[in-house]
Design a protein around this motif. Structure first.
Motif, PDB file in Angstrom:
ATOM      1  N   VAL A  40      24.570  47.640  56.956  1.00 50.18           N
ATOM      2  CA  VAL A  40      25.346  45.958  57.104  1.00 50.18           C
ATOM      3  C   VAL A  40      25.545  45.761  56.696  1.00 50.18           C
ATOM      4  O   VAL A  40      24.552  44.407  55.467  1.00 50.18           O
ATOM      5  N   TRP A  43      31.275  41.446  54.223  1.00 49.55           N
ATOM      6  CA  TRP A  43      32.904  41.871  54.509  1.00 49.55           C
ATOM      7  C   TRP A  43      32.884  41.497  53.151  1.00 49.55           C
ATOM      8  O   TRP A  43      33.246  40.302  52.474  1.00 49.55           O
ATOM      9  N   ARG A 314      33.715  52.098  57.395  1.00 47.36           N
ATOM     10  CA  ARG A 314      32.394  51.606  57.828  1.00 47.36           C
ATOM     11  C   ARG A 314      32.346  50.785  55.678  1.00 47.36           C
ATOM     12  O   ARG A 314      31.164  50.405  55.585  1.00 47.36           O
ATOM     13  N   ARG A 336      29.292  51.009  54.386  1.00 48.51           N
ATOM     14  CA  ARG A 336      28.741  49.189  54.015  1.00 48.51           C
ATOM     15  C   ARG A 336      27.279  48.933  55.725  1.00 48.51           C
ATOM     16  O   ARG A 336      26.953  48.255  55.513  1.00 48.51           O
ATOM     17  N   THR A 337      28.380  49.820  56.486  1.00 45.02           N
ATOM     18  CA  THR A 337      28.164  49.325  57.519  1.00 45.02           C
ATOM     19  C   THR A 337      27.610  50.949  58.744  1.00 45.02           C
ATOM     20  O   THR A 337      28.244  51.786  58.320  1.00 45.02           O
ATOM     21  N   SER A 338      27.314  50.864  59.344  1.00 41.90           N
ATOM     22  CA  SER A 338      27.219  52.171  60.281  1.00 41.90           C
ATOM     23  C   SER A 338      27.633  52.076  61.945  1.00 41.90           C
ATOM     24  O   SER A 338      28.163  53.229  61.353  1.00 41.90           O
ATOM     25  N   THR A 339      28.106  51.289  62.035  1.00 41.98           N
ATOM     26  CA  THR A 339      29.384  51.309  62.747  1.00 41.98           C
ATOM     27  C   THR A 339      30.791  50.813  61.976  1.00 41.98           C
ATOM     28  O   THR A 339      30.855  50.899  61.227  1.00 41.98           O
ATOM     29  N   GLN A 341      34.593  49.480  61.689  1.00 43.02           N
ATOM     30  CA  GLN A 341      35.339  48.125  61.992  1.00 43.02           C
ATOM     31  C   GLN A 341      36.476  48.535  61.627  1.00 43.02           C
ATOM     32  O   GLN A 341      37.509  48.900  61.208  1.00 43.02           O
ATOM     33  N   SER A 362      33.534  41.955  61.980  1.00 46.15           N
ATOM     34  CA  SER A 362      32.663  42.222  61.494  1.00 46.15           C
ATOM     35  C   SER A 362      31.413  42.298  61.982  1.00 46.15           C
ATOM     36  O   SER A 362      29.822  41.917  62.023  1.00 46.15           O
ATOM     37  N   LYS A 364      27.870  43.771  63.848  1.00 45.67           N
ATOM     38  CA  LYS A 364      27.353  45.116  63.616  1.00 45.67           C
ATOM     39  C   LYS A 364      27.204  45.695  64.492  1.00 45.67           C
ATOM     40  O   LYS A 364      27.297  47.415  63.985  1.00 45.67           O
TER      41      LYS A 364
END
Length: 471
Positions: A40, A43, A314, A336-339, A341, A362, A364
């Motif tokens: 995470v 942005w 992600r 960039r993230t597990s969830t 956006q 954004s 998390k």
């Protein structure tokens, strides 16, 4: 233009493992690509603050009873819950039609301009899946799947045209001669007043692409005759399709390609390697993580010729060509993230990519799914998504607690133009834009649950609600 074929890669998985597309739970084929909660970061673009003069965004709905059971959920990658697609389309005279699948075929329900039933359903017998719908004053055209004879014993893609309640023609778009089938479509059907454009997923059945999955763009005339243009093989796998009809020239198209890992402009390309990049995303073996809702996206054109699309993303902490794929086409993307956006991207024209996509959320621990986009008035866009709090993610997919369907306006620079509004209506398919700008769509009036995956048969409904939002 016909795309250059994808030869089977050396040093990569064989077609049966790498390019056989299956919607069951699977593990990533490339080691080290699994997303974790630690991925995470900040942005690279953010939206501006909401304006103070926010519109009400009041959605009104009308109930429509259905003569058959509609299975309203579908299992996506890792059996994640997705809405079974409905398609709403407006005819030139203002009347509406909604297509939805049932056990006896695809139903097309006629509606008044106000969203009320105006007659009995037309049941297109022997068809499966709503791949796209075009409403005409005297009937409709449906992109769907029909029975076929081929080595995989799979269905064929077809456009079926009805005048009134009578079938006037049906044109198959895959078959033995073209060495392809359509076991699923994830498609789009558009009409420019003289011809249809059908963009959909294909499965190679012989020839250079035997056993692989790609995509196909076909043009068909008003009389059902196949026309030139388009391509026989393109993005591979294609995990998300968007198509916009143009008055002249090639129809504008986007694809989520898992081999090159991301969202690309596929309009008129000679080979997917040359397609402009919209956004790199982690994709593998037929998976791009629910980026376009149910693998069909919205592509909106402005009065100045720009385009906008929205998707769940992600992001990409890093992106590089996969050294294990000696074809040179494969990419490895670290998310960039597990969830996921909410992201929006803008194209300056039909054949070139944008700068970096704009991420508008954004949080998390919040998963964002079912991201939709539609024109709102002359110079704004309606953005919609569903949010899941306390998200638990594994292998790129998440479960969580549903917290609402969100509506928000943005401008053509990606800046927020309204406050975030949570509404009772859902968006579960194509949105029709009526002459006065009113947005209309169909959905099943149930409370979503994303707490677990979908196993077994889908629940069903005998009611649709027709939602309307007037700018």
């Amino acid at each position: 233009m016909t795309h250059a074929p994808h030869p089977a890669p050396t040093g990569a998985a064989a077609p049966s493992a790498r390019h056989r597309r299956v919607r069951a739970a699977r593990r990533p084929l490339i080691a080290g690509l699994a997303a974790t909660g630690a991925l995470v970061g900040a942005w690279y673009a953010t939206a501006g603050a909401a304006t103070t003069a926010a519109p009400n965004l009041a959605v009104t709905t009308t109930a429509v009873s259905l003569p058959a059971k509609f299975p309203y959920l579908s299992a996506g990658y890792n059996n994640t819950r997705e809405w079974t697609r409905t398609a709403t389309s407006v005819a030139p005279n203002g009347t509406l039609r909604v297509a939805w699948p049932a056990s006896d075929g695809v139903h097309v329900t006629p509606l008044t301009a106000a969203g009320k039933r105006s007659g009995a359903d037309t049941v297109v017998k022997g068809t499966k899946e709503v791949g796209g719908l075009v409403a005409h004053n005297n009937g409709f055209a449906l992109l769907t799947r029909v029975a076929d004879t081929n080595k995989w014993k799979e269905t064929a893609a077809a456009i079926v045209r009805y005048t009134g309640a009578k079938k006037t023609w049906s044109t198959k778009l895959t078959g033995t001669a073209s060495h392809d089938t359509a076991p699923l479509l994830d498609g789009q059907l558009t009409w420019n007043g003289t011809k249809y454009g059908a963009y959909f997923v294909v499965h190679g059945a012989g020839g250079f692409a035997d056993g692989h999955f790609g995509d196909k763009l076909s043009y068909v005339g008003a009389d059902g005759a196949r026309l030139g243009g388009g391509w026989s093989w393109g993005c591979s796998h294609n995990e998300g399709i968007a198509l916009h009809a143009e008055k002249t020239g090639a129809f504008t198209s986007l694809c989520f390609d898992d081999w090159r890992s991301g969202l690309f402009v596929s309009t008129g390309i000679g080979a997917p390697d040359n397609a402009p990049v919209v956004q790199r995303e982690q994709c593998w073996a037929g998976y791009c993580g629910g980026t376009f809702a149910s693998r069909t996206g919205d592509l909106v054109k402005s009065s100045t010729g720009r385009y906008a699309t929205a998707f769940a993303s992600r992001g990409a902490a890093s992106a590089a060509k996969n050294p294990d794929d000696t074809s040179g086409r494969g990419w490895t993307v670290k998310p960039r993230t597990s969830t996921h956006q909410v992201a929006v991207a803008f194209l300056k024209n039909r054949s070139s990519g944008p700068g970096k996509a704009i991420h508008l959320t954004s949080a998390k621990g919040t998963e964002h799914v079912n991201v939709r986009l539609a024109p709102y008035g002359k110079d704004r866009l309606l953005l919609s998504w569903e949010s899941l709090k306390n998200a638990k993610c594994a292998s790129g997919t998440c479960t969580g607690t549903f917290t609402g369907t969100h509506l928000r306006l943005i401008d053509w620079n990606g800046k927020f133009q309204s406050a975030d509004k949570v509404v009772a209506a859902r968006m579960s398919g194509d949105i029709a834009v009526q002459k006065d700008g009113t947005l209309t769509w169909a959905y099943v009036p149930v409370t979503p649950s994303y707490a677990s995956t979908l196993t077994g048969a889908s629940p069903t409904s005998t009611t649709l609600r027709i939602a309307r939002l007037k700018p």
